[in-house]
Scaffold this motif. Structure first.
Motif, PDB file in Angstrom:
ATOM      1  N   TRP A   1      -4.319   9.969  -2.673  1.00  0.00           N
ATOM      2  CA  TRP A   1      -4.823   8.637  -3.022  1.00  0.00           C
ATOM      3  C   TRP A   1      -4.058   7.576  -2.242  1.00  0.00           C
ATOM      4  O   TRP A   1      -2.839   7.651  -2.105  1.00  0.00           O
TER       5      TRP A   1
ATOM      6  N   VAL B   1      -7.992   1.721  -5.308  1.00  0.00           N
ATOM      7  CA  VAL B   1      -7.632   3.130  -5.137  1.00  0.00           C
ATOM      8  C   VAL B   1      -8.680   3.810  -4.257  1.00  0.00           C
ATOM      9  O   VAL B   1      -9.878   3.738  -4.531  1.00  0.00           O
TER      10      VAL B   1
ATOM     11  N   ARG C   1       0.858  -1.186   0.000  1.00  0.00           N
ATOM     12  CA  ARG C   1       0.000   0.000   0.000  1.00  0.00           C
ATOM     13  C   ARG C   1       0.895   1.238   0.000  1.00  0.00           C
ATOM     14  O   ARG C   1       1.838   1.337   0.787  1.00  0.00           O
TER      15      ARG C   1
ATOM     16  N   TYR D   1      -0.820   0.884 -12.221  1.00  0.00           N
ATOM     17  CA  TYR D   1      -1.273   2.178 -11.727  1.00  0.00           C
ATOM     18  C   TYR D   1      -0.354   3.254 -12.266  1.00  0.00           C
ATOM     19  O   TYR D   1       0.863   3.035 -12.410  1.00  0.00           O
TER      20      TYR D   1
ATOM     21  N   VAL E   1      -3.236   3.616  -2.573  1.00  0.00           N
ATOM     22  CA  VAL E   1      -3.242   2.589  -3.620  1.00  0.00           C
ATOM     23  C   VAL E   1      -2.790   1.261  -3.027  1.00  0.00           C
ATOM     24  O   VAL E   1      -1.705   1.167  -2.439  1.00  0.00           O
TER      25      VAL E   1
ATOM     26  N   HIS F   1      -0.201   8.319  -2.694  1.00  0.00           N
ATOM     27  CA  HIS F   1       0.132   9.103  -3.896  1.00  0.00           C
ATOM     28  C   HIS F   1      -0.258  10.558  -3.691  1.00  0.00           C
ATOM     29  O   HIS F   1      -1.434  10.879  -3.486  1.00  0.00           O
TER      30      HIS F   1
ATOM     31  N   THR G   1      -7.408   3.530 -12.878  1.00  0.00           N
ATOM     32  CA  THR G   1      -6.068   3.238 -12.366  1.00  0.00           C
ATOM     33  C   THR G   1      -5.029   4.243 -12.858  1.00  0.00           C
ATOM     34  O   THR G   1      -3.833   3.977 -12.827  1.00  0.00           O
TER      35      THR G   1
ATOM     36  N   ALA H   1       0.633   7.086 -11.327  1.00  0.00           N
ATOM     37  CA  ALA H   1       0.556   8.155 -10.325  1.00  0.00           C
ATOM     38  C   ALA H   1       1.025   9.445 -10.971  1.00  0.00           C
ATOM     39  O   ALA H   1       2.219   9.624 -11.231  1.00  0.00           O
TER      40      ALA H   1
ATOM     41  N   SER I   1      -3.229  13.237  -8.291  1.00  0.00           N
ATOM     42  CA  SER I   1      -3.566  13.416  -6.875  1.00  0.00           C
ATOM     43  C   SER I   1      -4.137  14.804  -6.641  1.00  0.00           C
ATOM     44  O   SER I   1      -4.873  15.032  -5.692  1.00  0.00           O
TER      45      SER I   1
ATOM     46  N   LYS J   1      -4.382   8.301 -12.034  1.00  0.00           N
ATOM     47  CA  LYS J   1      -4.920   9.366 -11.204  1.00  0.00           C
ATOM     48  C   LYS J   1      -3.945  10.536 -11.056  1.00  0.00           C
ATOM     49  O   LYS J   1      -2.736  10.343 -10.909  1.00  0.00           O
TER      50      LYS J   1
END
Length: 377
Positions: free
Chosen positions: A244, A255, A2, A205, A246, A5, A222, A207, A226, A224
């Protein structure tokens, strides 16, 4: 694993002249609290750590404290890249030994091709770049656009994929389909820096940093942005800022958005001057909040900004909501020969759709007499 972000901290930014370091420190404390409460395995910062290439000494000290606190005191791995507001060379100073404490700061395109592995995830850290940097990296004169550059970069990154791990791209650019807000620097020319999201679908993902709204890519579950931790412009007044979380343990990744509460909010008020100045009228603001005011009045108001600041000290923008459209009046020869005060009164009424008040007529008469007296000397 985990991870958290975030992006676009813009440490050192000012809002219409107001220093935001106190607000930025408060936002950081909330981000750290979320990271600790959620027991994240790493923190990702997707560019624009500073607001400008040559940050002030106070901004450097504040960011240095944040990074030391997060990485050295809380022992959280930090993965960060430079954005278009950062100086890659200055920000990247010392990055070779930062990695010894699991602070992975990447400021060159070449470094993005060598993933950083944390837990079950490979992170490809791609800082903000111009096409010429990728053209030089691959010694390919045909690379002239960001899209062409991303095709080559993604191909090289995929060659380094470990099939047993998840793959995350951390980048700072404008992805196709997103929307700008006023506080971002618009670096695109003819769509130059727009990256098609289709190129990024092989990552578990993406970021992103650069755009200040988390909603910029709502259709991409998936991928994003922030968004910035603070509201940096009036166009962001209604936004909810946050970060976020993740989780890579699921397919697709999970997410979750975690909101931040502004220490001092940015609020838009629209009302008449009399209502705004009436102490009996309540508004959802504090003395420390930043305020944009839309005046509904159509009449001139003397010293309007200074008077409004007695109630709303941090006004950052003042505008008229009801702008008058004036059609110039064609005057006859006889009309142009009327006395100056009558002409001025007619002009004032034509422009404002209101007659001069008695006080305004007195001011006009005094000014005219002074002008005539000066002309006789």
């Amino acid at each position: 694993m985990r991870f958290l972000h975030t992006a676009d901290w813009h440490i050192g930014k000012k809002l219409h002249g107001y220093d935001l370091l106190t607000e930025q420190e408060d936002a950081y404390r909330q981000i750290k609290a979320i990271a600790l409460a959620e027991q994240v395995d790493a923190v990702v910062i997707a560019g624009d750590l500073y607001d400008r290439a040559l940050p002030g000494e106070d901004a450097v000290a504040v960011l240095d404290h944040m990074l030391v606190d997060l990485n050295r005191q809380e022992h959280l791995p930090v993965l960060a890249i430079s954005g278009n507001h950062d100086s890659a060379v200055r920000l990247g100073y010392g990055r070779e030994w930062f990695a010894s404490t699991h602070f992975y700061l990447k400021t060159t395109v070449a470094e993005s091709l060598h993933p950083v592995t944390v837990g079950d995830t490979q992170f490809f850290l791609l800082p903000y770049f111009e096409p010429f940097a990728v053209r030089q990296l691959f010694d390919d004169p045909e690379i002239r656009t960001v899209t062409q550059a991303m095709v080559r970069l993604v191909t090289a990154m995929k060659a380094a994929f470990d099939p047993a791990k998840k793959h995350v791209l951390v980048a700072h650019f404008f992805a196709a389909g997103s929307q700008h807000s006023d506080s971002e620097t618009l670096v695109q020319v003819g769509g130059l820096n727009a990256v098609p999201t289709d190129l990024l679908r092989d990552f578990d993902y993406v970021a992103l940093g650069h755009l200040h709204r988390k909603e910029a890519l709502q259709s991409e579950p998936t991928m994003k942005y922030s968004g910035s931790p603070l509201k940096f412009s009036t166009s962001e007044a209604d936004d909810t800022k946050g970060v976020w979380l993740v989780d890579t343990a699921t397919t697709p990744v999970t997410v979750t958005f975690k909101p931040l509460t502004p220490l001092h909010d940015l609020v838009v008020l629209q009302d008449s001057f009399d209502h705004l100045m009436d102490p009996q009228q309540a508004y959802p603001v504090t003395k420390e909040d930043f305020v944009t005011i839309g005046l509904t009045d159509t009449t001139p108001i003397s010293n309007v900004m200074q008077r409004l600041k007695t109630r709303f000290p941090r006004i950052i923008e003042l505008k008229r909501v009801n702008q008058l459209t004036v059609t110039p009046k064609v005057m006859t020869t006889q009309e142009t020969q009327r006395d100056p005060l009558t002409l001025m009164g007619d002009f004032f009424e034509q422009v404002t759709q209101h007659e001069l008040t008695a006080q305004q007529q007195a001011w006009a008469k005094t000014a005219l007499q002074a002008a005539e007296k000066g002309a006789k000397k």
